[in-house]
Design a protein around this motif. Structure first.
Motif, PDB file in Angstrom:
ATOM      1  N   LEU A 149     155.810  50.286 -23.965  1.00  0.00           N
ATOM      2  CA  LEU A 149     155.029  50.593 -22.766  1.00  0.00           C
ATOM      3  C   LEU A 149     155.703  50.061 -21.514  1.00  0.00           C
ATOM      4  O   LEU A 149     155.761  50.747 -20.486  1.00  0.00           O
ATOM      5  N   ARG A 161     157.004  52.349 -18.370  1.00  0.00           N
ATOM      6  CA  ARG A 161     156.443  52.125 -17.037  1.00  0.00           C
ATOM      7  C   ARG A 161     157.518  51.720 -16.037  1.00  0.00           C
ATOM      8  O   ARG A 161     157.381  51.977 -14.840  1.00  0.00           O
ATOM      9  N   LEU A 187     147.585  55.470 -27.609  1.00  0.00           N
ATOM     10  CA  LEU A 187     147.156  55.411 -26.223  1.00  0.00           C
ATOM     11  C   LEU A 187     145.892  56.221 -25.965  1.00  0.00           C
ATOM     12  O   LEU A 187     145.100  55.893 -25.101  1.00  0.00           O
ATOM     13  N   GLN A 188     145.680  57.279 -26.720  1.00  0.00           N
ATOM     14  CA  GLN A 188     144.502  58.104 -26.472  1.00  0.00           C
ATOM     15  C   GLN A 188     143.213  57.386 -26.865  1.00  0.00           C
ATOM     16  O   GLN A 188     142.120  57.781 -26.464  1.00  0.00           O
ATOM     17  N   GLN A 227     142.637  54.349 -25.904  1.00  0.00           N
ATOM     18  CA  GLN A 227     142.332  53.411 -24.839  1.00  0.00           C
ATOM     19  C   GLN A 227     141.370  54.068 -23.854  1.00  0.00           C
ATOM     20  O   GLN A 227     141.444  55.269 -23.595  1.00  0.00           O
ATOM     21  N   SER A 246     139.604  55.368 -20.450  1.00  0.00           N
ATOM     22  CA  SER A 246     140.115  55.874 -19.194  1.00  0.00           C
ATOM     23  C   SER A 246     139.814  54.882 -18.082  1.00  0.00           C
ATOM     24  O   SER A 246     138.670  54.488 -17.876  1.00  0.00           O
ATOM     25  N   THR A 247     140.844  54.440 -17.364  1.00  0.00           N
ATOM     26  CA  THR A 247     140.662  53.428 -16.331  1.00  0.00           C
ATOM     27  C   THR A 247     141.152  53.885 -14.973  1.00  0.00           C
ATOM     28  O   THR A 247     140.983  53.185 -13.991  1.00  0.00           O
ATOM     29  N   ASN A 295     152.375  58.898 -20.942  1.00  0.00           N
ATOM     30  CA  ASN A 295     151.679  57.617 -21.007  1.00  0.00           C
ATOM     31  C   ASN A 295     150.456  57.625 -20.091  1.00  0.00           C
ATOM     32  O   ASN A 295     149.330  57.327 -20.507  1.00  0.00           O
ATOM     33  N   LYS A 296     150.654  58.031 -18.845  1.00  0.00           N
ATOM     34  CA  LYS A 296     149.556  57.999 -17.880  1.00  0.00           C
ATOM     35  C   LYS A 296     148.485  59.024 -18.232  1.00  0.00           C
ATOM     36  O   LYS A 296     147.284  58.760 -18.061  1.00  0.00           O
ATOM     37  N   HIS A 321     147.507  59.924 -21.115  1.00  0.00           N
ATOM     38  CA  HIS A 321     146.651  59.328 -22.134  1.00  0.00           C
ATOM     39  C   HIS A 321     145.709  58.303 -21.522  1.00  0.00           C
ATOM     40  O   HIS A 321     144.513  58.262 -21.833  1.00  0.00           O
ATOM     41  N   ARG A 322     146.251  57.473 -20.637  1.00  0.00           N
ATOM     42  CA  ARG A 322     145.443  56.384 -20.082  1.00  0.00           C
ATOM     43  C   ARG A 322     144.298  56.878 -19.211  1.00  0.00           C
ATOM     44  O   ARG A 322     143.263  56.227 -19.118  1.00  0.00           O
ATOM     45  N   ILE A 323     144.475  58.039 -18.558  1.00  0.00           N
ATOM     46  CA  ILE A 323     143.397  58.548 -17.701  1.00  0.00           C
ATOM     47  C   ILE A 323     142.563  59.619 -18.412  1.00  0.00           C
ATOM     48  O   ILE A 323     141.720  60.257 -17.799  1.00  0.00           O
TER      49      ILE A 323
END
Length: 217
Positions: A97, A101, A143-144, A146, A148-149, A208-209, A211-213
């Motif tokens: 990660l 990033r 990651l999916q 995690q 959503s932040t 990556n992003k 997945h995070r959102i």
């Protein structure tokens, strides 16, 4: 007219493995080694003095002195068009990660065969993401889970999301164009818009992003 070879710099502190990479890449007429370094500090000094940016840098993470993690952003500052592929023994999630990033265009393990590494170089040069199988599985599956932040001011269109999903599957621009029946140039334009909207610089960071959102639901 001969096609310009892909220029490669290797930053690796194990001489034997460095020699393996040198011999493997030297066998490829489409690739050319333009630098071999055992320490990031020495490589960065060289990069600060050269006029022409190398196409690809193969970078170990666990170096003596400055680590590969620290070197990624330094390379980006000196040569923003150079693509960095991490080549390491570490499959730790934190290393994966962090490297993505920081802007790495690929993440391969040293257990990869030399042909896989050379294919990874070609994939990155074609605009794709070169990810070891275990690394890709982690990115796509873990990651999916995690929450959503993050929020987006400009949501992706259906076509952009479709293309981002294909990128996450490891497809390069030509393959995406063929599958969707659109031109290479159109794919490149969509990908540029995706990067702008997600505020990222490369394919691994975009996946990556996404997945995070929570885009891949």
């Amino acid at each position: 007219m001969m096609k310009k070879p892909i220029t490669v710099i290797v930053i690796e502190d194990h001489p034997k493995y460095r020699n393996v990479l040198e011999m493997a890449i030297a066998d490829e007429p489409e690739m050319e080694i333009v630098g071999m370094f055992g320490a990031a500090e020495i490589a960065l000094r060289h990069l600060s003095e050269v006029e022409h940016s190398p196409d690809i840098i193969l970078l170990d993470l666990n170096l003596q002195g400055m680590s590969g993690h620290e070197a990624v952003s330094e390379i980006e500052a000196l040569h923003p068009h150079t693509k960095t592929i991490i080549l390491t023994q570490s499959d730790a999630e934190s290393d994966v990660l962090r490297a993505i990033r920081e802007g790495a265009s690929g993440y391969l393990l040293k257990s990869s065969k030399v042909n896989q590494i050379k294919d990874g170089i070609r994939t990155v040069m074609a605009g794709g993401a070169s990810l070891d199988g275990k690394v890709a599985q982690y990115i796509l599956n873990t990651l999916q889970d995690q929450p959503s932040t993050l929020n987006m001011d400009k949501p992706l269109s259906d076509r952009e999301l479709e293309i981002l999903r294909l990128i996450s599957q490891g497809l390069v621009k030509k393959e995406i164009g063929d599958q969707l029946g659109i031109s290479y140039g159109s794919v490149a334009t969509y990908i540029r818009r995706i990067y702008e909207k997600l505020n990222v610089i490369n394919a691994p960071a975009a996946v990556n992003k996404a997945h995070r959102i929570g885009l891949f639901k």
